[in-house]
Write an enzyme that holds these catalytic residues in place. Structure first.
Site, PDB file in Angstrom:
ATOM      1  N   ARG B  49       0.818  -1.209   0.000  1.00  0.00           N
ATOM      2  CA  ARG B  49       0.000   0.000   0.000  1.00  0.00           C
ATOM      3  C   ARG B  49       0.860   1.271   0.000  1.00  0.00           C
ATOM      4  O   ARG B  49       0.580   2.231  -0.727  1.00  0.00           O
ATOM      5  CB  ARG B  49      -0.957   0.008   1.201  1.00  0.00           C
ATOM      6  CG  ARG B  49      -2.138  -0.931   1.081  1.00  0.00           C
ATOM      7  CD  ARG B  49      -1.768  -2.404   1.067  1.00  0.00           C
ATOM      8  NE  ARG B  49      -1.095  -2.881   2.268  1.00  0.00           N
ATOM      9  CZ  ARG B  49      -0.379  -4.002   2.365  1.00  0.00           C
ATOM     10  NH1 ARG B  49      -0.195  -4.778   1.312  1.00  0.00           N
ATOM     11  NH2 ARG B  49       0.191  -4.358   3.494  1.00  0.00           N
ATOM     12  N   CYS B  83      -5.430  -3.158   8.030  1.00  0.00           N
ATOM     13  CA  CYS B  83      -4.271  -2.450   7.484  1.00  0.00           C
ATOM     14  C   CYS B  83      -4.649  -0.984   7.448  1.00  0.00           C
ATOM     15  O   CYS B  83      -5.578  -0.600   6.728  1.00  0.00           O
ATOM     16  CB  CYS B  83      -3.934  -2.928   6.076  1.00  0.00           C
ATOM     17  SG  CYS B  83      -2.650  -1.914   5.282  1.00  0.00           S
ATOM     18  N   THR B  85      -2.901   1.622   6.343  1.00  0.00           N
ATOM     19  CA  THR B  85      -2.558   2.289   5.083  1.00  0.00           C
ATOM     20  C   THR B  85      -3.620   2.016   4.019  1.00  0.00           C
ATOM     21  O   THR B  85      -3.955   2.895   3.216  1.00  0.00           O
ATOM     22  CB  THR B  85      -1.163   1.839   4.601  1.00  0.00           C
ATOM     23  OG1 THR B  85      -0.262   1.870   5.711  1.00  0.00           O
ATOM     24  CG2 THR B  85      -0.640   2.754   3.525  1.00  0.00           C
ATOM     25  N   THR B 125       2.894   3.979   8.792  1.00  0.00           N
ATOM     26  CA  THR B 125       3.801   3.911   7.636  1.00  0.00           C
ATOM     27  C   THR B 125       3.911   5.298   6.996  1.00  0.00           C
ATOM     28  O   THR B 125       3.049   6.155   7.183  1.00  0.00           O
ATOM     29  CB  THR B 125       3.256   2.959   6.544  1.00  0.00           C
ATOM     30  OG1 THR B 125       1.992   3.472   6.103  1.00  0.00           O
ATOM     31  CG2 THR B 125       3.106   1.549   7.064  1.00  0.00           C
ATOM     32  N   LYS B 165       7.477  -7.348   9.436  1.00  0.00           N
ATOM     33  CA  LYS B 165       7.150  -8.026   8.164  1.00  0.00           C
ATOM     34  C   LYS B 165       8.267  -8.975   7.736  1.00  0.00           C
ATOM     35  O   LYS B 165       8.014 -10.124   7.403  1.00  0.00           O
ATOM     36  CB  LYS B 165       6.905  -7.011   7.049  1.00  0.00           C
ATOM     37  CG  LYS B 165       5.566  -6.282   7.165  1.00  0.00           C
ATOM     38  CD  LYS B 165       5.283  -5.497   5.869  1.00  0.00           C
ATOM     39  CE  LYS B 165       4.203  -4.446   6.052  1.00  0.00           C
ATOM     40  NZ  LYS B 165       2.852  -4.963   6.234  1.00  0.00           N
ATOM     41  N   CYS B 195      -0.434   1.364  12.561  1.00  0.00           N
ATOM     42  CA  CYS B 195      -0.054   0.382  11.542  1.00  0.00           C
ATOM     43  C   CYS B 195      -0.241  -0.949  12.248  1.00  0.00           C
ATOM     44  O   CYS B 195       0.226  -1.119  13.386  1.00  0.00           O
ATOM     45  CB  CYS B 195       1.391   0.553  11.100  1.00  0.00           C
ATOM     46  SG  CYS B 195       1.970  -0.876  10.132  1.00  0.00           S
TER      47      CYS B 195
END
Lengths: 236, 236
Positions: B49, B83, B85, B125, B165, B195
């Site tokens: 994203r 999520c 974002t 983010t 991640k 996030c």
């Protein structure tokens, strides 16, 4: 192209997430996009499996097959059932769909055999024990099964139902050390956590040493079946 | 009759499980059958994203809407996107389906407002920050936003991408205490973990104190929207 995994879940809901997390952590991936596509159906309408096997409770097969078909319609190539007791109904589920359904007890048996285990203790629900869900898989792999004494088996059920599912009893109030001692006293080289609620409790209690987590064995097989690389050489 | 939740997941996969676990632990239930029916699509084909927003990367909307429609076809009554974002694309997703899609930043803003917060630090983010994903929701709730300095924002990105991640950097190697100090020094009363990878890292690091977990705010709203009782009076 990796395959899509379909998780027939809700037995219980926490065990579903536990399997999904184990699949994710066992997949070698450096970004979101390198992970395996998974579909999950946390189908809380599936009736209690042990009650169906032992006490004539509602049959779980109609909801199990409904979830299986729902997942295949949505795109699943391979199905998983994160509930050991539900494997009593494995043939009914496998027959309902045209895609492969992985078999958790057989994956656990394969991991025990690969580790050279000859005698394994099995911790499971009364339903799994009495229906012999693990018997065939282990015997075929040349492994002898050992179960806890009736008094200790009652504590296993309390751990599963009150400790994890209901969260009505603190895990520390259940004599888990005595359960393991009972099995080891009978000659068990390793102990299979053959109910998906048990690794959740054992991890919290820090008692995983010498235990095979059947959920992790299933996750390991699923990562390979989907065509991804695993982050570990075996499911132990 | 409780409603079925549909989770548009895979952003990242671990965050999807984190939301599902929070929904399960926030649902008052004494057995598997009392939990909420959930469907999840861990759609790892959804492109990054942040890359789409800032660097002209592939558009996530086609895969986001594909997942949304897949979940609704399978029976979802309410959709969730774990999520933050991805909420930049919220309107496109909401337009693609006829069922409600919960809005994580608005749920986080509601929780901050209910707690009387006037100035909130936002950890997110670069994509969420630059696109102003949290701006509208917080400003509408009468809350001032504070962001980390550029140097600290770079550490937030490292925590998200390398720490969680990719699991390529140990969480302890990132100066998370300094990031929080920067925001508190600017006058932040509370810090929003905006996030979905951040609460995973913060929980592991034992740094949740004074932080609002946006994932938990979304889970809390989802349990209520599904028609179940929550185990806590608020998402803090």
């Amino acid at each position: 192209m990796k395959k899509t995994l379909g998780v027939i879940g809700g037995m219980g809901p926490a065990a579903t997430c536990d399997l999904m997390e184990k699949i994710i952590s066992l997949t070698r991936a450096a970004s979101d996009q390198e992970h395996i596509h998974m579909l999950a159906d946390v189908n809380t309408a599936i009736p209690d499996r042990t009650a169906a096997i032992l006490r004539g409770g509602p049959d779980p097969v109609p909801e199990l097959t409904k979830s299986a078909r729902r997942l295949v319609s949505a795109g699943a190539d391979i199905l998983l059932m994160p509930c050991n007791t539900a494997h009593y109904f494995y043939d009914d589920v496998a027959r309902a769909v045209s895609v492969p359904v992985l078999h958790m007890p057989r994956e656990a048996a394969a991991a025990l055999k690969a580790a050279g285990v000859k005698k394994a203790g099995v911790l499971a629900t009364d339903g799994t024990v009495r229906a012999g869900v693990y018997e065939k898989a282990l015997v075929e792999a040349g492994i002898e099964l050992l179960y806890p004494s009736p008094a200790m088996q009652a504590e296993v059920m309390r751990l599963i139902y009150d400790g994890v599912k209901g969260r009505s009893a603190p895990l520390e109030s259940i004599p888990v050390g005595d359960i393991l001692q009972d099995l080891r006293g009978q000659g068990a080289e390793k102990v299979v956590l053959a109910c998906t609620e048990l690794p959740i409790a054992f991890a919290e209690l820090g008692l995983m040493e010498g235990c095979l987590d059947a959920t992790r064995a299933l996750a390991f097989a699923a990562v390979r079946a989907a065509g991804a690389e695993t982050t570990a050489p075996d499911p132990w």
